[in-house]
Design a protein around this motif. Structure first.
Motif, PDB file in Angstrom:
ATOM      1  N   THR A  47     -16.636  -3.655  24.394  1.00 55.23           N
ATOM      2  CA  THR A  47     -16.403  -2.487  25.069  1.00 55.23           C
ATOM      3  C   THR A  47     -15.168  -1.646  24.734  1.00 55.23           C
ATOM      4  OG1 THR A  47     -15.757  -3.571  26.967  1.00 55.23           O
ATOM      5  CG2 THR A  47     -18.150  -3.128  27.016  1.00 55.23           C
ATOM      6  N   LYS A  48     -14.483  -1.966  23.620  1.00 53.46           N
ATOM      7  CA  LYS A  48     -13.109  -1.426  23.133  1.00 53.46           C
ATOM      8  C   LYS A  48     -12.136  -1.204  24.384  1.00 53.46           C
ATOM      9  CE  LYS A  48     -15.611  -0.370  19.510  1.00 53.46           C
ATOM     10  NZ  LYS A  48     -15.440  -1.251  18.410  1.00 53.46           N
ATOM     11  N   GLN A  49     -12.217  -2.068  25.220  1.00 55.11           N
ATOM     12  CA  GLN A  49     -10.820  -2.281  26.074  1.00 55.11           C
ATOM     13  C   GLN A  49      -9.690  -2.670  25.225  1.00 55.11           C
ATOM     14  OE1 GLN A  49     -10.959  -1.424  29.277  1.00 55.11           O
ATOM     15  NE2 GLN A  49     -13.171  -1.758  29.754  1.00 55.11           N
ATOM     16  N   ILE A  50      -9.938  -3.253  24.258  1.00 54.99           N
ATOM     17  CA  ILE A  50      -8.563  -3.769  23.187  1.00 54.99           C
ATOM     18  C   ILE A  50      -8.618  -2.652  22.375  1.00 54.99           C
ATOM     19  CG2 ILE A  50      -7.325  -5.363  22.044  1.00 54.99           C
ATOM     20  CD1 ILE A  50      -7.012  -5.898  24.820  1.00 54.99           C
ATOM     21  N   THR A  51      -9.500  -2.570  21.524  1.00 52.23           N
ATOM     22  CA  THR A  51      -9.421  -1.916  20.385  1.00 52.23           C
ATOM     23  C   THR A  51     -10.401  -0.501  20.532  1.00 52.23           C
ATOM     24  OG1 THR A  51     -11.608  -3.118  19.746  1.00 52.23           O
ATOM     25  CG2 THR A  51      -9.539  -3.797  18.649  1.00 52.23           C
ATOM     26  N   PRO A  52      -9.721   0.613  20.800  1.00 50.25           N
ATOM     27  CA  PRO A  52     -10.463   1.799  20.830  1.00 50.25           C
ATOM     28  C   PRO A  52     -11.012   2.218  19.877  1.00 50.25           C
ATOM     29  CG  PRO A  52      -7.804   2.140  20.912  1.00 50.25           C
ATOM     30  CD  PRO A  52      -8.445   0.618  20.887  1.00 50.25           C
ATOM     31  N   SER A  53     -11.978   3.296  20.167  1.00 52.70           N
ATOM     32  CA  SER A  53     -13.024   3.770  19.080  1.00 52.70           C
ATOM     33  C   SER A  53     -12.428   4.784  18.500  1.00 52.70           C
ATOM     34  CB  SER A  53     -14.179   4.564  19.833  1.00 52.70           C
ATOM     35  OG  SER A  53     -13.870   5.394  20.656  1.00 52.70           O
ATOM     36  N   LEU A 158       8.689  -1.024  20.198  1.00 55.23           N
ATOM     37  CA  LEU A 158       7.416  -1.693  20.383  1.00 55.23           C
ATOM     38  C   LEU A 158       6.857  -2.264  19.161  1.00 55.23           C
ATOM     39  CD1 LEU A 158       5.873   0.319  23.148  1.00 55.23           C
ATOM     40  CD2 LEU A 158       7.222  -1.979  23.525  1.00 55.23           C
ATOM     41  N   HIS A 159       7.319  -2.190  17.899  1.00 51.95           N
ATOM     42  CA  HIS A 159       7.354  -2.666  16.632  1.00 51.95           C
ATOM     43  C   HIS A 159       5.996  -2.139  16.317  1.00 51.95           C
ATOM     44  CE1 HIS A 159      10.725  -5.112  17.040  1.00 51.95           C
ATOM     45  NE2 HIS A 159      10.245  -5.631  18.060  1.00 51.95           N
ATOM     46  N   TYR A 160       5.475  -1.150  16.452  1.00 50.13           N
ATOM     47  CA  TYR A 160       4.142  -0.470  16.065  1.00 50.13           C
ATOM     48  C   TYR A 160       4.257   0.836  14.929  1.00 50.13           C
ATOM     49  CZ  TYR A 160       4.026   3.103  19.651  1.00 50.13           C
ATOM     50  OH  TYR A 160       4.415   4.223  20.333  1.00 50.13           O
ATOM     51  N   CYS A 161       5.547   1.105  14.681  1.00 51.51           N
ATOM     52  CA  CYS A 161       5.650   2.244  13.638  1.00 51.51           C
ATOM     53  C   CYS A 161       5.185   1.958  12.199  1.00 51.51           C
ATOM     54  CB  CYS A 161       7.118   2.767  13.613  1.00 51.51           C
ATOM     55  SG  CYS A 161       7.748   3.174  14.937  1.00 51.51           S
ATOM     56  N   ALA A 162       4.384   2.689  11.815  1.00 50.22           N
ATOM     57  CA  ALA A 162       3.553   2.494  10.485  1.00 50.22           C
ATOM     58  C   ALA A 162       4.709   2.198   9.398  1.00 50.22           C
ATOM     59  CB  ALA A 162       2.585   3.357  10.098  1.00 50.22           C
ATOM     60  N   LYS A 163       5.739   3.119   9.671  1.00 50.97           N
ATOM     61  CA  LYS A 163       6.744   3.349   8.384  1.00 50.97           C
ATOM     62  C   LYS A 163       7.515   2.057   8.229  1.00 50.97           C
ATOM     63  CE  LYS A 163      10.229   5.944  11.379  1.00 50.97           C
ATOM     64  NZ  LYS A 163      11.127   5.019  11.276  1.00 50.97           N
ATOM     65  N   ASP A 164       7.783   1.385   9.532  1.00 53.28           N
ATOM     66  CA  ASP A 164       8.447   0.081   9.573  1.00 53.28           C
ATOM     67  C   ASP A 164       7.585  -1.141   9.509  1.00 53.28           C
ATOM     68  OD1 ASP A 164      10.807   1.559  10.324  1.00 53.28           O
ATOM     69  OD2 ASP A 164      10.493   1.609  12.212  1.00 53.28           O
ATOM     70  N   ASP A 182       4.518   0.253  31.038  1.00 51.60           N
ATOM     71  CA  ASP A 182       4.809   1.676  30.950  1.00 51.60           C
ATOM     72  C   ASP A 182       5.667   2.102  32.125  1.00 51.60           C
ATOM     73  OD1 ASP A 182       4.394   4.442  29.735  1.00 51.60           O
ATOM     74  OD2 ASP A 182       3.413   4.709  31.759  1.00 51.60           O
ATOM     75  N   GLU A 183       6.871   2.908  31.912  1.00 57.29           N
ATOM     76  CA  GLU A 183       7.904   3.165  32.965  1.00 57.29           C
ATOM     77  C   GLU A 183       7.265   4.094  33.747  1.00 57.29           C
ATOM     78  OE1 GLU A 183      11.322   4.042  31.217  1.00 57.29           O
ATOM     79  OE2 GLU A 183      11.776   1.941  30.386  1.00 57.29           O
ATOM     80  N   VAL A 184       6.204   4.846  33.263  1.00 52.03           N
ATOM     81  CA  VAL A 184       5.852   6.090  34.006  1.00 52.03           C
ATOM     82  C   VAL A 184       4.714   5.588  34.917  1.00 52.03           C
ATOM     83  CG1 VAL A 184       4.713   8.276  33.817  1.00 52.03           C
ATOM     84  CG2 VAL A 184       6.321   7.742  32.364  1.00 52.03           C
ATOM     85  N   THR A 185       3.590   5.110  34.404  1.00 51.48           N
ATOM     86  CA  THR A 185       2.714   4.692  35.298  1.00 51.48           C
ATOM     87  C   THR A 185       2.648   3.208  35.735  1.00 51.48           C
ATOM     88  OG1 THR A 185       1.437   3.907  33.349  1.00 51.48           O
ATOM     89  CG2 THR A 185       0.803   6.131  33.514  1.00 51.48           C
ATOM     90  N   GLY A 186       3.582   2.280  35.264  1.00 45.31           N
ATOM     91  CA  GLY A 186       3.730   1.138  35.654  1.00 45.31           C
ATOM     92  C   GLY A 186       2.684  -0.081  35.385  1.00 45.31           C
ATOM     93  N   LYS A 187       1.728   0.470  34.285  1.00 44.47           N
ATOM     94  CA  LYS A 187       0.717   0.010  33.861  1.00 44.47           C
ATOM     95  C   LYS A 187       0.962  -0.957  32.613  1.00 44.47           C
ATOM     96  CE  LYS A 187      -3.092   3.016  35.684  1.00 44.47           C
ATOM     97  NZ  LYS A 187      -4.023   3.727  35.009  1.00 44.47           N
ATOM     98  N   VAL A 188       0.359  -2.129  32.477  1.00 44.37           N
ATOM     99  CA  VAL A 188       0.700  -2.844  31.212  1.00 44.37           C
ATOM    100  C   VAL A 188      -0.236  -2.319  30.087  1.00 44.37           C
ATOM    101  CG1 VAL A 188       0.614  -5.100  30.026  1.00 44.37           C
ATOM    102  CG2 VAL A 188       1.164  -5.030  32.267  1.00 44.37           C
ATOM    103  N   ILE A 189       0.506  -1.854  28.853  1.00 42.44           N
ATOM    104  CA  ILE A 189      -0.002  -1.109  27.999  1.00 42.44           C
ATOM    105  C   ILE A 189      -0.064  -1.677  26.737  1.00 42.44           C
ATOM    106  CG2 ILE A 189       0.056   1.140  26.792  1.00 42.44           C
ATOM    107  CD1 ILE A 189      -0.724   1.514  29.505  1.00 42.44           C
ATOM    108  N   ILE A 210      -1.619   7.588  17.853  1.00 44.64           N
ATOM    109  CA  ILE A 210      -1.504   6.260  18.639  1.00 44.64           C
ATOM    110  C   ILE A 210      -2.389   6.661  19.704  1.00 44.64           C
ATOM    111  CG2 ILE A 210       0.370   5.045  20.152  1.00 44.64           C
ATOM    112  CD1 ILE A 210       2.497   6.750  18.509  1.00 44.64           C
ATOM    113  N   ALA A 211      -2.992   4.967  20.132  1.00 48.16           N
ATOM    114  CA  ALA A 211      -3.794   5.116  21.401  1.00 48.16           C
ATOM    115  C   ALA A 211      -3.097   3.974  22.173  1.00 48.16           C
ATOM    116  CB  ALA A 211      -5.469   4.786  20.887  1.00 48.16           C
ATOM    117  N   ASP A 212      -3.078   4.678  23.500  1.00 53.60           N
ATOM    118  CA  ASP A 212      -2.423   3.624  24.494  1.00 53.60           C
ATOM    119  C   ASP A 212      -3.557   3.273  25.482  1.00 53.60           C
ATOM    120  OD1 ASP A 212      -0.137   3.805  23.638  1.00 53.60           O
ATOM    121  OD2 ASP A 212       0.739   5.044  25.034  1.00 53.60           O
ATOM    122  N   THR A 213      -3.967   1.808  25.357  1.00 53.90           N
ATOM    123  CA  THR A 213      -5.058   1.399  26.572  1.00 53.90           C
ATOM    124  C   THR A 213      -4.242   0.598  27.684  1.00 53.90           C
ATOM    125  OG1 THR A 213      -7.200   0.108  26.638  1.00 53.90           O
ATOM    126  CG2 THR A 213      -5.449  -0.431  24.760  1.00 53.90           C
ATOM    127  N   ALA A 214      -4.752   0.709  28.967  1.00 50.65           N
ATOM    128  CA  ALA A 214      -4.129   0.030  29.869  1.00 50.65           C
ATOM    129  C   ALA A 214      -5.231  -1.195  30.097  1.00 50.65           C
ATOM    130  CB  ALA A 214      -3.968   0.660  31.187  1.00 50.65           C
TER     131      ALA A 214
END
Length: 468
Positions: A47-53, A158-164, A182-189, A210-214
């Motif tokens: 259901t794409k909770q981890i891998t968004p569409s 967070l080690h997700y930059c494509a250039k790195d 996440d410092e703003v929402t407090g959710k684990v992203i 970039i897609a952030d999924t809680a």
């Protein structure tokens, strides 16, 4: 066996049986538990909770080649929304970056794709700008500005930059971050990035979509714990029930299932079988308690039945000789013995009165026991020996012919005579069988009559000897 010793034995048996039942219960229920968790895990991933569409919709990459070949007139209505743009002070977007963001607007603002379930944005490396798919609340935006959040700083941490990223990580066009709060929402992203490249130089990275999924907020992740570790093949995200059980459970008591998020990242769900066992331990105690009390009741019923049987037998037995008394005529034993062909022998001790008068009643009682012992030696165990009077007995022989009964009666006479008790003790016998009589009373009367004739003949012989 004492009462406490018996209870201890029953307790040990109860614990052993409860353990066996508990193991069988676990072996039956555990596969269903694992299968249910496996289905939930598969559904969670599908259901794409981890891998968004969005990755599928972008074809895992967004290059300027797509933008240049696209009809520019279609991009004209899509002007950049300043409320969705975070640009460092004193920095301007390049024409190339502006075209990328307009194309991004075309893909998502035109609602040709659905970004409702994820937080979707573009990060640009040169300008360090961030552009969101949808407007963000002012307080969130102010927080991001105050924290001086930038594309390069954030993705590098967070080690997700494509250039790195390494070529191996970019082979499938996806770069995953490590889970973070996440410092703003407090959710684990969990952030996932797809690189934006230049058509003239594929190795030149303009930025990332970039897609952030809680993912921790999904129903599957409720009360779950996630951690990550580096392996020889990349990064492994490990989901367990909670950290405490993850520490308490030995490795061999985990059941693991794995799904690959990309070519360098795998997601493993570890089910603690030890936790399943511990959580079901109250059922083992319940089994033990129920079995213990069932055994106590069964033992009590057995004891009661044995006591009743002993009492019933005692009621049927003659207190002195331990042979049956007349009450046996009212039992199943009597019905079985007289159901088919049977014979009856009436036995009477001779000269018992003389022994009582001469030697006393004690020796008279011993004389009667001599007769009883002789009968037990001659007749079968299943033959009914019944004391009907002081020295009078009735023997019922099931499945016995008249001729055989005559032989047994003679054996009894000889057995008593051979004992030579006071040199005077003998017995008289009368025999009849059921062949010529309609009921037991008639057979008994016939045997009693034959006994009378046997006694009469003995008395006649003694008179004849006295006359001589």
């Amino acid at each position: 066996m004492g009462h406490s010793a018996l209870n201890w034995l029953l307790l040990r048996r109860s614990l052993a049986l409860a353990t066996l039942l508990f193991v069988i219960f676990l072996l039956i229920l555990l596969p269903f538990k694992i299968d249910r968790e496996h289905q939930s895990f598969v559904s969670f991933v599908k259901t794409k909770q981890i891998t968004p569409s969005y990755i599928e919709l972008l074809g895992k990459s967004l290059s300027l080649h797509d933008i240049i070949d696209f009809n520019k007139s279609s991009l004209a209505p899509f002007q950049l929304d300043p409320t969705r743009l975070m640009l460092p002070q004193g920095v301007d977007l390049s024409a190339e970056e502006a075209q990328v963001l307009r194309y991004f607007d075309y893909l998502y603002s035109s609602k040709k794709t659905n970004a409702e379930d994820i937080f979707l944005y573009v990060g640009l490396y040169r300008s360090d700008a961030v552009y969101f798919a949808t407007p963000i609340p002012e307080d969130v935006k102010a927080r991001l500005i105050n924290d001086r959040t930038s594309t390069n700083e954030f993705c590098q941490s967070l080690h997700y930059c494509a250039k790195d990223a390494t070529p191996e990580s970019l082979a499938d066009g996806i770069v995953l971050s490590i889970p973070y709060q996440d410092e703003v929402t407090g959710k684990v992203i969990l952030s996932m990035a797809s690189p934006i490249t230049s058509s003239s130089d594929p190795n030149h990275f303009i930025g990332d979509v970039i897609a952030d999924t809680a993912f921790m907020t999904s129903g599957f992740m409720r009360n779950k714990h996630v951690e990550w570790r580096n392996t020889d093949y990349g990064t492994e995200l490990v989901i367990t029930t909670d950290s405490l059980w993850a520490e308490l459970t030995p490795e061999f008591l985990f059941y693991s299932m794995t799904n690959h998020l990309d070519n360098m990242t795998s997601l493993t769900y570890k089910i603690s079988i030890f936790r399943f066992i511990v959580w079901n331990l109250p059922l083992w105690f319940l089994f033990a308690i129920v079995i213990f009390f069932v055994q106590i009741n069964i033992n009590r019923l057995r004891k009661l039945r044995t006591e009743r049987q002993r009492f019933s037998e005692a009621m049927l037995l003659d207190a002195f000789t331990r042979t049956y008394n007349k009450k046996v005529y009212e039992t199943t034993l009597f019905d079985v013995a007289t159901k088919g062909h049977y014979a009856v022998i009436c036995v009477d001790g001779d000269k018992i009165k003389t022994i009582n008068d001469t030697y006393g009643h004690k020796l008279g009682d011993m004389a009667i026991m001599q007769i009883v012992d002789a009968m037990r030696g001659v007749f079968r165990e299943n033959d009914l020996l019944i004391r009907t009077g002081g020295d009078e007995f009735v023997v019922i022989l099931a499945n016995c012919t008249f001729d055989r009964a005559l032989v047994l009666a003679e054996h009894l006479r000889q057995a008593v005579a051979e004992r030579q008790f006071l040199n005077v003790l003998t017995v008289s016998c009368g025999v009849a069988d059921s062949q010529d009589y309609a009921n037991f009373e008639a057979v008994l009367q016939a045997a009693d009559k034959a006994l009378y004739e046997d006694k009469k003949n003995k008395q006649g012989s003694r008179k004849l000897e006295a006359t001589r």
